[in-house]
Design a protein around this motif. Sequence first.
Motif, short mmCIF file in Angstrom:
data_model
loop_
_atom_site.label_atom_id
_atom_site.label_comp_id
_atom_site.label_asym_id
_atom_site.label_seq_id
_atom_site.Cartn_x
_atom_site.Cartn_y
_atom_site.Cartn_z
N PRO A 62 -55.05 4.47 -74.44
CA PRO A 62 -54.98 5.03 -75.79
C PRO A 62 -56.16 5.94 -76.12
O PRO A 62 -57.24 5.81 -75.55
CB PRO A 62 -55.02 3.78 -76.68
N VAL A 63 -55.93 6.86 -77.02
CA VAL A 63 -56.99 7.69 -77.61
C VAL A 63 -57.58 6.86 -78.74
O VAL A 63 -56.85 6.17 -79.46
CB VAL A 63 -56.40 9.02 -78.16
N ARG A 64 -58.89 6.91 -78.92
CA ARG A 64 -59.55 6.09 -79.93
C ARG A 64 -60.28 6.95 -80.96
O ARG A 64 -60.87 7.96 -80.61
CB ARG A 64 -60.54 5.14 -79.28
N LEU A 65 -60.21 6.49 -82.21
CA LEU A 65 -60.93 7.13 -83.30
C LEU A 65 -61.75 6.07 -84.02
O LEU A 65 -61.29 4.93 -84.17
CB LEU A 65 -59.98 7.75 -84.32
N GLU A 66 -62.92 6.47 -84.47
CA GLU A 66 -63.75 5.63 -85.33
C GLU A 66 -64.10 6.47 -86.55
O GLU A 66 -64.57 7.59 -86.41
CB GLU A 66 -65.04 5.21 -84.62
N LEU A 67 -63.86 5.93 -87.71
CA LEU A 67 -64.14 6.62 -88.97
C LEU A 67 -65.16 5.78 -89.73
O LEU A 67 -64.97 4.58 -89.91
CB LEU A 67 -62.87 6.74 -89.81
N SER A 68 -66.24 6.41 -90.17
CA SER A 68 -67.24 5.65 -90.90
C SER A 68 -67.97 6.55 -91.89
O SER A 68 -68.05 7.76 -91.71
CB SER A 68 -68.24 5.01 -89.95
N GLY A 69 -68.47 5.92 -92.91
CA GLY A 69 -69.29 6.59 -93.90
C GLY A 69 -70.68 6.02 -93.80
O GLY A 69 -70.88 4.84 -94.05
N THR A 70 -71.62 6.84 -93.37
CA THR A 70 -72.99 6.38 -93.25
C THR A 70 -73.86 7.24 -94.16
O THR A 70 -73.93 8.44 -93.97
CB THR A 70 -73.50 6.48 -91.80
N GLY A 71 -74.49 6.60 -95.13
CA GLY A 71 -75.32 7.37 -96.05
C GLY A 71 -74.47 8.35 -96.83
O GLY A 71 -73.50 7.99 -97.48
N ARG A 72 -74.80 9.61 -96.71
CA ARG A 72 -74.08 10.67 -97.42
C ARG A 72 -73.19 11.49 -96.48
O ARG A 72 -72.94 12.66 -96.72
CB ARG A 72 -75.07 11.59 -98.12
N ARG A 73 -72.73 10.87 -95.37
CA ARG A 73 -71.90 11.55 -94.39
C ARG A 73 -70.63 10.75 -94.10
O ARG A 73 -70.65 9.53 -94.10
CB ARG A 73 -72.64 11.71 -93.05
#
Length: 154
Positions: A62-73
């Motif tokens: 599978p292709v993998r994605l990680e989505l996260s909000g760190t600080g102001r990004r």
Amino acid sequence: MATVELSFSALPVHVRTARLIVTAVARRSGVAEALLDEVRLAVGEACSRAVEAHRRRCPDEPVRLELSGTGRRFEVVVSDAVSADDAASGLPDATPLASDDTGREQLERIWGGDTAELGLAVIAGLADDVDISATPKGVQIRMSWPVESEPSPA
């Protein structure tokens, strides 16, 4: 924001679903509406490239994605599972990939110079910050955008 992880089989039809999910998470994370099209397009390009690499080298992974909000990004990492050994074995001239290849060099060897350069130029033009790295497990394309507002409540 906690990290959201997504994996999908290497089929082009799943790229659209990944774009929709990433756009929804970006919106909820506080990315400005004006940037959502750029997020969607950059992630779609990175996912399309990963799907193509998988279809050629490791279609069952599978292709993998990680989505996260760190600080102001808001950050998205698209990871493929095409190792340097897998990529080298599928190359027409069987040129081995050096262990010190950068992600860009590995992508150019896997996808071909012109195709890789065009895709990377599109991603770089759409994402606020881009980092491409080769890992022992494959290539990671890390993209991020600024967050302008507080994340939406759950």
